[in-house]
Every structure is written in structure tokens, then in C-alpha cells.
Scaffold this active site. Structure first.
Site, mmCIF file in Angstrom:
data_model
loop_
_atom_site.group_PDB
_atom_site.id
_atom_site.type_symbol
_atom_site.label_atom_id
_atom_site.label_comp_id
_atom_site.label_asym_id
_atom_site.label_seq_id
_atom_site.Cartn_x
_atom_site.Cartn_y
_atom_site.Cartn_z
ATOM 1 N N ARG A 152 35.124 40.394 41.053
ATOM 2 C CA ARG A 152 34.412 41.640 41.351
ATOM 3 C C ARG A 152 34.066 42.303 40.019
ATOM 4 N NH1 ARG A 152 35.702 42.595 46.852
ATOM 5 N NH2 ARG A 152 37.791 41.924 47.454
ATOM 6 N N ARG A 182 35.389 39.236 49.374
ATOM 7 C CA ARG A 182 35.050 39.977 50.586
ATOM 8 C C ARG A 182 34.395 41.323 50.293
ATOM 9 N NH1 ARG A 182 39.349 40.133 55.387
ATOM 10 N NH2 ARG A 182 38.893 37.920 55.185
ATOM 11 N N HIS A 212 40.425 33.597 42.376
ATOM 12 C CA HIS A 212 40.825 34.997 42.242
ATOM 13 C C HIS A 212 41.411 35.297 40.864
ATOM 14 C CE1 HIS A 212 43.531 38.547 43.291
ATOM 15 N NE2 HIS A 212 42.357 38.953 43.713
ATOM 16 N N TYR A 245 42.567 51.841 38.311
ATOM 17 C CA TYR A 245 43.590 50.868 38.692
ATOM 18 C C TYR A 245 44.530 50.631 37.517
ATOM 19 C CZ TYR A 245 40.837 49.341 42.796
ATOM 20 O OH TYR A 245 40.156 49.266 43.978
ATOM 21 N N ARG A 341 53.704 47.824 46.103
ATOM 22 C CA ARG A 341 52.850 48.942 46.491
ATOM 23 C C ARG A 341 52.506 48.931 47.978
ATOM 24 N NH1 ARG A 341 47.650 47.800 44.847
ATOM 25 N NH2 ARG A 341 47.015 47.625 47.013
ATOM 26 N N HIS A 369 48.465 48.130 40.464
ATOM 27 C CA HIS A 369 47.784 46.889 40.825
ATOM 28 C C HIS A 369 48.285 45.673 40.056
ATOM 29 C CE1 HIS A 369 44.092 44.210 41.054
ATOM 30 N NE2 HIS A 369 44.239 44.552 42.317
#
Length: 488
Positions: A152, A182, A212, A245, A341, A369
Site C-alpha cells: 500500500r 484489499r 505483504h 502508524y 493491539r 503496528h
């Protein structure tokens, strides 16, 4: 209304994955309804009409207290009430990447060649570390090639612009774009086309797996030979989310790590098939097994009377094999601290099963994160960071990477970060044995507990001020001095 927006593309049959995905995206807004949320006060006649026209069953209707669309709260957040908001925060440049004697940007390659740099976003600026690393690589005539994964990124990404510039200047640029990220599919299709048009070699990863991992590799001709530089992170190459983040990243020229990353890129781009790495754990082959091996080692250390401890920071933990191994570690007397988290399928504090396990969660100004895996290892601590959560999708259906932190000073830094997170004086949420979360914001004497993120902001600010003071002294005396290490 919630629709089923999962995309199904037969990768084996699709001659052009990008085109097939574009066609599937056009059908997304007509996906089958799977849930209808309505306010409790809705008129029965209107509800009957919706159920009929949307073709949903009664079991798919959920009556909830309003309001349902919480995006309206943005209007409240945007009110001019500074006393109700966090004070302004501007990330600082990591002191090992800061300008020394001029306002010009530091030479990233010289800085990384001197030492590994562990950056902690958003406290350390993404723009003057990871982004600058890619931009300097694109502009450097000595750089031969850049290889990068993109899962992303932002709409006006300077990282994309840098890769385009690098390709147009004649550098070899390989970009692995994950088209199936997604809800970012459309944006990633757009980036893939732009990169291809500029001359980048764009690939889409391995069939059946999402890519990823967060990796960037730069190959540079330094006259006396070829040297590789790399970044391995826990978060996306997205300058916007990097300000909100919390993530970690390692900038390194370590030959073992960069060699492994080079081999992994060859694997992902179809030029080789290598499954064993010396300094990386790579899913789906070795992240779960590698972590289970290290949990087993801690059990062995505890049984032999050596120092043993396990500390994990992740977004979620639901993988049964990992949870069972942590239960066994607890039963063997290994202290296990989990900083989770989101979803946690493990129950801490169950007599005879998880007496030695604690689970905490910290919610605050920034989204926690990063993923950290820290092991006492008999008194010689080891730490790993990377992109993998302890979930089936991460361990079995994605390409994920964890890297072992080579510098003991950085292992200590991560240990100190975990110390702060697990400190009883730090505010957060604690998971009880019955599965309920209990908020802890005040001590027994009613004094407020420490806000971890505010503490880290203050610590990084002090570090920056101390470094700036020393450098001013260097310039005023005209002498070079040894800059003291300011620990986080």
C-alpha cells in the site's frame, strides 16, 4: 449495508492478472449483501422494503443504537478546540541520519555503511529516512538497481515518483506490486501501469500468495566493488500513514542480510527458487517453524536454569500452533509477555496453563503496528522485526519476512521499548483469564499512569536536542568531536 467484496481471480487461468482484476473490481459494488445494519428506531415498513429490495434474510439484519455512520464524527474532530486535541507533533530525523555541518541532506549510503540504523516511526521521520533512502538511490549515478515491494502507498507517493525517475534515468528497477491488497486494488493497478510505462520491471509475486513483506534493496557500484543496501520494515511505504502508524524499520548494509534479500527478490520475481535464508524468516516456509524453534529454545534454557523470557509485540495472535507453544513455555516457567493491539485468542493467567503469560494492549494517538519478537536466549538476547502477525493468513497465505536484528545495541533498544510497554506504570489494557479486557489508566493511589507514546515523543525530542547541542558545539569550536550516544 455490507457487501461481500472479496475478489476471486483464478491466477492460474488469467493470462493477464491486472486486466482480470480490473474486470472483477467493476463487479465489486454489486456484490452480494451479507449484513444490513439499521437503527433501532427505523420504521418497520421501511425496513420491510429494504429487506425485500436488497434480498437479505432476517438473520442478516442487525438492529443497533444510532448513529451508524461514524464518519460524521469527523465534523466534531475538526472543530477548532485545540485544548481538546493532542499537541502538535513533528517527527525528527534520526540522529544517525541528521545533517552534520550543513543544511544539505545526509549521504544515506555513507551513513548506513558506517552502522545499521533502526528507525522508529513516527518518532523518527519517514521522509528523512526511508523515503530519502529511495530518493537518493534514484538520483545516485552509482546505483545500478533498485528492487522494492509495494503493498500500500499514498495517492501522491514520492516513493513511486522516485522509482519512476530511477527507471527513466536508466537504472534497473524491479517493483513487486501486490494487486490484491484489499481495498487498494484500484490504486495499485494505477501504480503498476505507471511504473510499467516508465520502464520498471513490474511483477505481481507468487501465484496463490499475497506479498505483504516490506523490502527495498539498492545495488550500488562503489568503485572497489558492488555493495548492497536494504530496508526491512514492519509498515508500508506510505508517507501518510507513517505519520500516524507506529512502525519499525532497519536500514542496513549487512552482507548476510542484503544477500538474503537479493535471493528473496530473485525468488519472488521468478529468477530463482530459494527457500532457505540465513538471516531471514520467510513465510509461508519458515516464519511459524522459526518462531516455534525459538520458543522451544527458551523452554530448554529455562529447564537448564539459564535466563529465559519471551516478549512479542504484534497486531493479532490466533495461530493455534504458536499459542500452544507459548502455553508450553509458560508451563516450563518461561515468562511470556505479549503486547497485542487487536485479536488475541490466547488466555493468560489460567492456572496450570498460562500462569506465566501476560497480555497487554496499548491504544493511543498512534496506531501500534510494529511486530517485534524478542527472546532472552540464555542471557544473549535476540530480536526479530518484520511484517508478520501470528495469524493463518500471514503464516500460510502470504509472503512475510522477519529479519534478525544484528546489532546488540539495537536489540537493547527494542528491549527498552518492550520494557516501557510492559511496565506496570504504563497505561493500557490488560487481558484477564476470562477473556475480558480491563483498562488501567490510574495507579492504586489514583495518580495517572504513564502515556507510552507521549513518553516516547518526549524522549526522542530530548535526544534530538542533545544531538543538536553537541553539533553546534562542534561547529563553534571548529573541531570534530565524538557525538555521545543518547539512548532512547
Amino acid at each position: 449495508m455490507t457487501r461481500n467484496e472479496d475478489l476471486e481471480v483464478e491466477e492460474d487461468d488469467a493470462e493477464n492478472l491486472l486486466t482480470a482484476l480490473e474486470k472483477e473490481l467493476q463487479r465489486r459494488r454489486f456484490g452480494s449483501p451479507v449484513r444490513l445494519e439499521v437503527e433501532e428506531s427505523m420504521d418497520p415498513h421501511i425496513l420491510e422494503l429494504l429487506v425485500s429490495e436488497l434480498d437479505v434474510s432476517a438473520s442478516e439484519v442487525f438492529h443497533l443504537p444510532g448513529p451508524l455512520d461514524l464518519t460524521g464524527l469527523n465534523g466534531v474532530a475538526d472543530l477548532d478546540r485545540p485544548e481538546l486535541k493532542y499537541p502538535a507533533f513533528v517527527p525528527h530525523t534520526h540522529n544517525h541520519l541528521a545533517e552534520v555541518e550543513s543544511a544539505s541532506p545526509v549521504d544515506m549510503f555513507a551513513a548506513i555503511a558506517r552502522r545499521d540504523v533502526l528507525v522508529h516511526h513516527p518518532y523518527d521521520s519517514f521522509a528523512t529516512s526511508v523515503q530519502r533512502f529511495i530518493e537518493q538511490a534514484a538520483a545516485d549515478p552509482n546505483v545500478l538497481a533498485i528492487k522494492q515491494t509495494l503493498y500500500r502507498t499514498s495517492g501522491d507517493s514520492p516513493v513511486i515518483d522516485a522509482l519512476v525517475d530511477a527507471a527513466e534515468s536508466g537504472k534497473q528497477v524491479l517493483v513487486l506490486v501486490e494487486l490484491k491488497a484489499r481495498f487498494d486494488e484500484q490504486a495499485n493497478i494505477r501504480w503498476a501501469r505507471k511504473l510499467e510505462q516508465s520502464g520498471c520491471h513490474v511483477v505481481y509475486g507468487l501465484v496463490g500468495l499475497k506479498t505483504h513483506c516490506k523490502l527495498a534493496l539498492v545495488i550500488r557500484d562503489e568503485g572497489v566493488g558492488i555493495r548492497r543496501y536494504a530496508h526491512i520494515g514492519t509498515g508500508n511505504y506510505n508517507p501518510k500513514t507513517a505519520r500516524a502508524y507506529e512502525d519499525l524499520g532497519l536500514l542496513t548494509a549487512d552482507e548476510g542480510i542484503t544477500s538474503d534479500i537479493g535471493s528473496l527478490f530473485n525468488n519472488l520475481s521468478g529468477f530463482a527458487r530459494q527457500r532457505n535464508y540465513s538471516h531471514l524468516l520467510v513465510a509461508p516456509e519458515s516464519v511459524r517453524t522459526g518462531l516455534l524453534d525459538r520458543i522451544g529454545r527458551e523452554i530448554g534454557h529455562a529447564q537448564a536454569g539459564r535466563p529465559a523470557r519471551i516478549r512479542i509485540k504484534a497486531n493479532s495472535i490466533v495461530d493455534e500452533a504458536t499459542i500452544d507453544a507459548l502455553y508450553r513455555a509458560s508451563q516450563a516457567g518461561v515468562p511470556v509477555d505479549l503486547w497485542i493491539r487487536g485479536i488475541c485468542a490466547l488466555r493468560p493467567g489460567v492456572p496450570g496453563l498460562s500462569d506465566n503469560i501476560t497480555v497487554r494492549s496499548i491504544l493511543g494517538r498512534f496506531l501500534e503496528h510494529s511486530r517485534v519478537f524478542w527472546f532472552e536466549n540464555g542471557g544473549e538476547p535476540q530480536a526479530w522485526i518484520g511484517s508478520a502477525d501470528l495469524m493463518h493468513r500471514n503464516l500460510d497465505r502470504r509472503v512475510e519476512v522477519l529479519v534478525e536484528i544484528p546489532s546488540q545495541s539495537h536489540v537493547r533498544d527494542l528491549g527498552e521499548l518492550l520494557d516501557r510497554g510492559f511496565d506496570d506504570r504504563t497505561a493500557g489494557w490488560v487481558l484477564a483469564a476470562d477473556g475480558s479486557w480491563q483498562r488501567r489508566s490510574r495507579a492504586a493511589d489514583s495518580t495517572a499512569l504513564v502515556d507510552l507514546q507521549a513518553t516516547l515523543i518526549a524522549a526522542h525530542r530530548r535526544r534530538r536536542e542533545a544531538t543538536t547541542t553537541v553539533r553546534r558545539g562542534q561547529r563553534s569550536t571548529g573541531r570534530r568531536q565524538v557525538t555521545p550516544t543518547v539512548r532512547r
